[in-house]
Design a protein around this motif. Structure first.
Motif, PDB file in Angstrom:
ATOM      1  N   UNK A 124       0.852  -1.192   0.000  1.00 54.12           N
ATOM      2  CA  UNK A 124       0.000   0.000   0.000  1.00 54.12           C
ATOM      3  C   UNK A 124       0.882   1.234   0.000  1.00 54.12           C
ATOM      4  N   UNK A 125       0.255   2.350  -0.362  1.00 49.98           N
ATOM      5  CA  UNK A 125       0.953   3.628  -0.482  1.00 49.98           C
ATOM      6  C   UNK A 125       0.848   4.368   0.848  1.00 49.98           C
ATOM      7  N   UNK A 126       1.965   4.568   1.510  1.00 51.23           N
ATOM      8  CA  UNK A 126       1.977   5.225   2.811  1.00 51.23           C
ATOM      9  C   UNK A 126       1.563   6.687   2.704  1.00 51.23           C
ATOM     10  N   UNK A 127       1.870   7.327   1.588  1.00 48.39           N
ATOM     11  CA  UNK A 127       1.467   8.720   1.426  1.00 48.39           C
ATOM     12  C   UNK A 127      -0.052   8.837   1.326  1.00 48.39           C
ATOM     13  N   UNK A 128      -0.696   7.940   0.576  1.00 50.64           N
ATOM     14  CA  UNK A 128      -2.156   7.951   0.495  1.00 50.64           C
ATOM     15  C   UNK A 128      -2.776   7.732   1.867  1.00 50.64           C
TER      16      UNK A 128
END
Length: 220
Positions: A124-128
């Protein structure tokens, strides 16, 4: 294979002007934030043969900084094959969930450098996740105004440096070296998110999980 615990691998890269990885960093962490394994590598054949990306500042000064890290043993030089062997070993041992701050960026630059992140089945995208759960908090908005954390267009910043320093005010400005960024800054963001009491549902609602039955599988 280790069972009964959830592990994460956080990847960060510093890149060259031709979109390849010069500095690769990764940490395997548990849900307590403890570092289980780590790797910081300057990529053979790229480091020293291509300028670092302009966003890191003066390429010559950046290279001088890394030369100093090599001299003190904070970095080693190795091939993408060495990095891939390490990644395969931690994947076989811990089966971690992969994350990175703007994972699409890191994924693309690793692909250009023959570093294989595709072996991790969960990611998963940590920024999202940070945008869904942290940057909309009233306290974060206040911190942005207090510290002048804004984009060039005047919007609230969502940089990993700013989000991590909101969580932990003792952190200095992010050094923009891959291992340290992943270990000290992105890990702080990850731990804040996964320990938030409603994090799973918020991440599901934000569309970041394709398999809700897996407790901490936030994407695949």
């Amino acid at each position: 294979m280790k069972f009964g615990k959830h592990y994460y691998i956080i990847v960060d890269v510093e890149t060259t002007g031709d979109d390849r990885v010069a500095d690769f960093g990764a940490v395997v962490v548990d849900r307590k934030g403890d570092i289980i394994a780590s790797l910081g590598i300057l990529v053979e054949g790229i480091f020293g043969n291509a300028d670092f990306h302009w966003a890191l500042g003066n390429p010559k000064l950046t290279k001088k900084k890394y030369d100093g890290m090599l001299a003190t043993g904070q970095r080693a030089i190795a091939t993408p094959a060495y990095i891939n062997n390490w990644l395969r070993e931690v994947n076989a041992t811990y089966s971690p969930i992969l994350t990175a701050y703007n994972i699409g960026f890191d994924w693309g630059k690793c692909r250009n450098t023959d570093i294989d992140l595709g072996m991790f089945s969960q990611r998963f995208d940590l920024m999202m996740a940070a945008k869904a759960m942290i940057t909309n908090l009233d306290d974060y908005v206040t911190a942005c105004h207090d510290n002048d954390w804004f984009t060039a267009g005047g919007k609230l910043s969502a940089k990993a440096d700013h989000v991590a320093r909101f969580i932990d005010s003792t952190l200095p400005i992010e050094p923009h070296t891959a291992l340290e960024d992943a270990r000290d800054y992105e890990n702080a963001i990850l731990q804040f998110i996964i320990h938030h009491p409603t994090s799973r549902q918020q991440l599901l609602d934000a569309g970041m999980a394709k398999n809700p039955s897996a407790k901490w599988m936030l994407g695949a």
